[in-house]
Design a protein around this motif. Structure first.
Motif, PDB file in Angstrom:
ATOM      1  N   ARG A 305       0.747  -0.858  -0.037  1.00 36.68           N
ATOM      2  CA  ARG A 305       0.222   0.185   0.114  1.00 36.68           C
ATOM      3  C   ARG A 305       0.520   1.098  -0.346  1.00 36.68           C
ATOM      4  NH1 ARG A 305      -2.606  -3.257   3.762  1.00 36.68           N
ATOM      5  NH2 ARG A 305      -4.662  -3.730   3.088  1.00 36.68           N
ATOM      6  N   THR A 308      -2.908   5.140   2.565  1.00 42.55           N
ATOM      7  CA  THR A 308      -4.173   4.990   4.054  1.00 42.55           C
ATOM      8  C   THR A 308      -5.126   6.185   3.117  1.00 42.55           C
ATOM      9  OG1 THR A 308      -3.546   5.541   5.558  1.00 42.55           O
ATOM     10  CG2 THR A 308      -3.505   3.328   5.083  1.00 42.55           C
ATOM     11  N   ASP A 328      -9.153   0.288  -6.296  1.00 43.54           N
ATOM     12  CA  ASP A 328      -9.567  -2.036  -6.248  1.00 43.54           C
ATOM     13  C   ASP A 328      -9.225  -2.498  -5.473  1.00 43.54           C
ATOM     14  OD1 ASP A 328     -11.483  -2.083  -8.423  1.00 43.54           O
ATOM     15  OD2 ASP A 328      -9.840  -3.058 -10.031  1.00 43.54           O
ATOM     16  N   LYS A 329      -7.672  -2.007  -5.399  1.00 42.63           N
ATOM     17  CA  LYS A 329      -7.058  -3.040  -3.917  1.00 42.63           C
ATOM     18  C   LYS A 329      -7.424  -2.564  -2.520  1.00 42.63           C
ATOM     19  CE  LYS A 329      -4.325  -4.485  -6.937  1.00 42.63           C
ATOM     20  NZ  LYS A 329      -4.401  -6.519  -7.226  1.00 42.63           N
ATOM     21  N   GLY A 330      -8.055  -1.354  -2.825  1.00 40.76           N
ATOM     22  CA  GLY A 330      -9.172  -1.068  -1.037  1.00 40.76           C
ATOM     23  C   GLY A 330      -8.643   0.258  -0.904  1.00 40.76           C
ATOM     24  N   HIS A 355     -17.165   6.178  -6.113  1.00 45.76           N
ATOM     25  CA  HIS A 355     -16.688   6.130  -5.366  1.00 45.76           C
ATOM     26  C   HIS A 355     -16.291   6.274  -4.202  1.00 45.76           C
ATOM     27  CE1 HIS A 355     -15.493   1.396  -6.459  1.00 45.76           C
ATOM     28  NE2 HIS A 355     -15.420   1.972  -8.116  1.00 45.76           N
TER      29      HIS A 355
END
Lengths: 960, 79
Positions: A305, A308, A328-330, A355
């Motif tokens: 990541r 955040t 897509d990867k949160g 989103h």
């Protein structure tokens, strides 16, 4: 930034194989496939280095080996790009200096005191002050390693390759080019900087990954493509030599760190791709500000990541696409700031809004804040006055795209700015080079692949290789309508305050203000501005900064018109000194008497290409033994040649200064040779072994040069002459001293008496059963026999002579003793006591010039010199007792330097230090004159001019 | 094209194996004047284009080779 994402197909990690590395002694867990940088980022390390001038915190921004912000010491090697180095169990990683707490970061606060070119402005007066503090300043720059010798020798290999085609870049275009060439049946070398193939598509999510894998699979079907991964092509030189440096990370039992491929390809396809340009805003260097490619690499390759709460900022649709991949990867987004009023493409905008991503169209980032890493950003409306603050822990930003054009530039192409695309496109690409792929601004994968094939077809056609129908097919594919080139964003003006730091060059901490100031001071041309500010001259070699640098310059000087890029020179990126030296294998020659001399206590040393014995424990005692009893010395390194054939005499008369034709019987002719300028090259002897059959010796270690020289002087003749280099086949030993005759007589039936075998003659004798050519010579000033025998029997003969001589006081001696004895006789050695400017007359060998022979090489020039005053001369001098003077010491007269000491030794026999010096002519060079030798720091010693020889002036001892 | 020298004894080799032996030119007669000798020894054509030149294969067969090379492109012209 801590934490990994779940595994997926695009990742290069092998999660089943954990690897531990140590960062500042602390264990960091990683996986096989991680780079050192990715492992550190995954474990939450934010600061990798401190910047050069201001000691600001820096972290990787490109993760593709272009910037220099991630460099650290790895296993003791300095300035290693951690993003390009794979992890290995137990690896030790250390940053350069203290990165967490760095008192030198005070420089950041006092940056106003460090304007552009401050070292030119401050560092000269008062002189006494700078003399004292310069060392303090030298220790100031950040991200500098302390040089420590490596524990083990670093092993760097070199390999030469000459394929028909070199492809630089293993992305879609490069792979297609390689496949096309492989199908045509030629040998291909494909070099890729990353540790895997696929290029840009390797980290474009699953779709890109599938495309790349498909290409790689098709490439693997061909056996004639040599794929080099982890390989940077660091230079292309005008003679077509490409230097490719592969990092091997200590593979194999020998621990090879790097392998350098010297590739000379028939044709080269350059598909190096394009890269994002770093953004321009205040504090754009904070850890946490990364390029979009870096974010994609983190997510797709290493499953990390980037943050955040990520803010995306730029001016093209690429960023919006990266944003969707992150979602897509949160991964949480703070929003997207797009400087275009129209913002991102309608469809992308809709998907982002779905989103709940906040989009600021017509906004740009004007600054970042935060302590150790990014904590927020300031946004400003481009046309209006609205200013907003956004909290975020990562900024993914770019100022558009820039071709990685350096190799193309080195090959001779020019990059021209296309203001429609905001992109540089190559022009005037030289014949043997072809560009392909994203380097040309292409975006669509289909177009990139088609264009890679076209580039290869053109390259093959250039080599005259029939490509059949491939050419037509490739060209048709390219003509299919497709959005060929996307418009790139461009850097924005910042209009930041006076103290603001908007970095253009990260390697050397050059800000936008610094560049503007340089222009105001008159350094407005790109080449002078670059040198004055040192922007683009750091470790990244412009890879990160060139686009912004040219942009800032162009904005400041719009009247200059078109944007030009600075000249590109090798290397593309930093390269280790070891890689430059690779391929040079030291291979000294050993005498056939080497081992037997070691048995007798010989102390070896390197002299030229040979290993010789310096002495056998005590050179002074050896020299006394030579004068009082006898000594034996290995002279196998003398060049030895057989020159024979009807025209042998013609060749020898050309290269020798003396007439060879008069040589008769067993006489020895001592002669010298000169080059065409009359410069003394060599001395040696000529023996006549039979009709048109000569044996020639040359100076120790000169055999290869002599061989070349002989060949050079008959290369344009149709002479019948053979030159055979016998150097390694014949050993030589010099048995010298008043008792040498008595010793050798024990081993032979031949008559060695002075009447039967006088001075300067030679004879074939059997000595201890060995066939020997014996020559009576006088190099060391005593009765002496130079013995040449087959190399295979040399050790035996040496032992027999020592045995026979031991009761009479015979000792082995080395080159130190040889030097003492020859200086006692005043004998000069060409090339040691003379140099590349010393002609025959100046070197005391003038008497050897035959005045009637016209064909001698160098004779015409020597004739011209003969009636002119000498420019330098070789003189001898002596001092009582031992002296501290060494070879190379200067000869002075008042403030003037007259020359230098070429050889100087202490003679225990004479209790004097004696020497030769190569000096300008002077009135002091006469009986009773003084020679002043300079020892440095104002100290001088005085020696007396002398006429050699110092020992046995009549030569009675050597002729005895 | 890469610069490789086609040695009749050793094949196509890197120029780094060779020693450059200078432009092919004829020496003046031994009795020629200073000017002729100095021109020969110190003045080179320094051709930007095709020239004949000598190369010595130091790290190979140790032969002198005469080649015709374009000094700009390093192309070797076969005769």
């Amino acid at each position: 930034m801590a934490g990994r994402l779940p595994g997926c197909a695009t990742q290069v990690l092998d999660r089943a194989r954990p690897v531990r590395i140590y960062f500042q002694g602390r264990q960091v867990d990683a996986f096989e496939g991680d780079s050192v940088a990715s492992a550190l980022l995954a474990s939450g390390i934010d600061t990798f280095s401190r910047s050069f001038k201001y000691h600001r915190r820096r972290a990787p921004s490109c993760l593709s080996g272009q910037c220099s912000r991630c460099t650290m010491s790895v296993d003791g090697r300095m300035h290693v790009k951690t993003c390009q180095t794979s992890v290995r169990e137990g690896m030790s990683v250390e940053p350069h200096g203290s990165v967490e707490f760095d008192p030198k970061s005070l420089a950041d606060t006092f940056s106003w005191a460090l304007p552009t070119g401050f070292y030119y402005k401050y560092f000269y007066k008062p002189q006494w002050f700078w003399k004292r503090v310069k060392e303090v300043f030298r220790a100031m720059p950040g991200n500098m390693a302390t040089v420590r010798p490596l524990a083990g020798k670093s092993r760097i290999d070199a390999v030469n390759l000459s394929p028909e085609m070199l492809v630089v870049g293993g992305g879609l275009a490069g792979i297609e080019a390689a496949i096309t060439a492989a199908q045509a049946g030629v040998r291909v070398v494909l070099a890729e900087a990353d540790g895997w193939l696929g290029g840009f598509d390797a980290f474009q999510g699953e779709a890109g990954h599938r495309r790349a894998q498909d290409s790689i699979r098709r490439l693997r079907e061909h056996g004639n493509v040599r794929v080099l991964t982890s390989t940077w092509v660091s230079a292309i030189y005008p003679d077509g030599l490409a230097i490719c440096v592969q990092s091997c990370g200590g593979e194999g039992p020998e621990g090879v760190l790097e392998r350098v491929f010297h590739v000379r390809a028939g044709t080269t396809v350059i598909a190096t791709g394009a890269t994002s340009v770093p953004p321009l805003f205040e504090n754009n260097d904070r850890p946490g500000i990364i390029l979009p490619e870096a974010a994609q690499r983190l997510v797709h390759l290493w499953g990390i990541r980037p943050g955040t709460r990520i803010l995306l900022a730029g001016g093209d649709d690429y960023l919006a696409r990266v944003g969707l991949e992150l979602i897509d990867k949160g991964i949480g987004l703070a929003g997207l700031a797009d400087y275009r009023e129209s913002g991102p493409d309608e469809a992308l905008r809709a998907r982002l809004s779905e989103h709940g991503v906040r989009i600021w169209s017509g906004y740009k980032v004007t600054g970042s804040h935060g302590r150790t890493r990014v904590e927020g950003a300031t946004l400003a409306a481009l046309g209006g006055s609205d200013v907003q603050t956004v909290a975020c822990d990562t900024i993914v930003a770019s100022s558009g795209r820039y071709p990685r054009h350096k190799l193309l530039g080195q090959a001779g192409a020019r990059m021209a700015y296309d203001s429609g695309l905001n992109f540089y496109l190559p022009e005037d690409v030289p014949r043997a080079y072809h560009a392909a792929g994203r380097l040309l601004g292409l975006e669509d994968p289909e177009a990139i692949m088609a264009q890679g094939r076209v580039a290869a077809v053109r390259a093959l056609e250039g080599l005259g290789i029939d490509v059949g129908t491939m050419g037509q097919e490739a060209r048709q594919a390219l003509e299919r309508p497709s959005p060929l080139r996307a418009v790139s964003a461009q850097p924005l003006s910042t209009e930041a305050g006076k103290k603001a730091k908007t970095f253009v060059c990260y390697c050397h901490d050059v800000t936008e203000k610094n560049v503007e100031q340089a222009v105001e001071e008159g350094f407005s041309d790109i080449e002078t501005c670059k040198r004055y500010t040192t922007a683009t001259q750091g470790a990244c070699q412009g890879g990160m900064c060139e686009a912004n640098f040219t942009h800032v310059l162009a904005r400041k000087r719009p009247e200059l018109g078109s944007r030009t890029l600075p000249t590109t020179r090798p290397p593309v990126a930093s390269i280790s000194l070891g890689a430059m030296a690779a391929g040079h294998h030291d291979n000294p020659q050993l005498s056939p008497l080497h081992h037997v001399q070691l048995e007798h206590g010989g102390r070896p040393m390197r002299l030229g290409s040979w290993i010789r014995m310096n002495h056998f424990g005590d050179e002074l005692a050896e020299s006394l033994a030579v004068h009082q009893a006898a000594g034996i010395c290995d002279v196998s390194m003398l060049g030895k040649f057989r020159v024979f054939g009807p025209d042998a005499k013609k060749l020898l008369n050309r290269v020798m200064t003396r007439e060879v034709g008069n040589l008769a019987g067993n006489k020895i002719l001592y002669s010298s040779s000169c080059n065409e300028e009359g410069i003394l090259l060599d001395d040696g002897v000529v023996l006549k072994m039979g009709e048109d059959d000569y044996f020639v010796t040359t100076l120790a270690g000169r055999a290869p040069v002599t061989e070349e020289w002989f060949a050079r002087w008959c290369r344009e003749e149709d002479w019948q002459v053979h030159v055979v280099n016998l150097t390694e086949t014949r050993a030589g030993m010099n048995v010298a001293g008043p008792k040498s005759r008595e010793i050798l007589s024990k081993l032979t039936d031949a008559d060695l008496s002075n009447e039967a075998f006088p001075f300067l003659t030679w004879a074939r004798v059997k000595m201890a059963g060995v066939d020997v050519i014996a020559m009576r010579m006088g190099f060391v000033g005593e009765l002496s026999y130079e013995l040449l025998c087959p190399s295979s029997q040399a050790g035996f003969l040496w032992k027999r002579i020592l045995e026979a001589g031991k009761p009479l006081g015979l000792v082995p001696f080395g080159i130190e003793c040889l030097n003492i004895c020859r200086l006692e006789k005043g004998h000069a050695i060409p090339g040691l006591d003379t140099d590349g400017f010393t002609n025959l007359f100046e070197s005391s060998f003038g008497w050897m010039l035959n005045r009637t022979k016209t064909e001698t090489v160098g004779k015409p020039m020597l004739e011209l010199f003969s009636d002119r005053p000498l420019k330098e001369q070789l003189i001898a001098f002596s001092m009582d007792g031992k002296s501290p003077v060494l070879d190379g010491c200067l000869v002075v007269k008042g403030p003037r330097q007259l020359g230098r000491v070429t050889s100087i030794r202490y003679s225990p026999l004479l209790d004097k230090t004696i020497g030769l010096a190569l000096v300008e002519p002077d009135e002091d060079w006469r009986e009773g004159g003084k020679v002043r030798l300079w020892l440095g720091e104002g100290r001088e010693v005085e020696a007396a001019f002398a006429k050699p020889p110092f020992y046995d002036p009549s030569g009675g001892r050597m002729k005895a | 094209m890469p610069f490789l020298i086609d040695c009749p004894n050793c094949g196509r080799r890197s120029p780094y194996e060779f020693k450059f032996g200078g432009e092919c030119k004829r020496a003046p007669d031994p009795g020629a004047d200073v000017k002729a000798w100095c021109d020969y020894l110190y003045l080179y054509e320094n051709m930007s284009g095709v020239q004949d030149e000598w190369w010595y294969h130091t790290m190979g067969c140790r032969s002198w080779l005469k080649i015709r090379r374009n000094t700009v492109t390093h192309e070797i012209i076969e005769e």
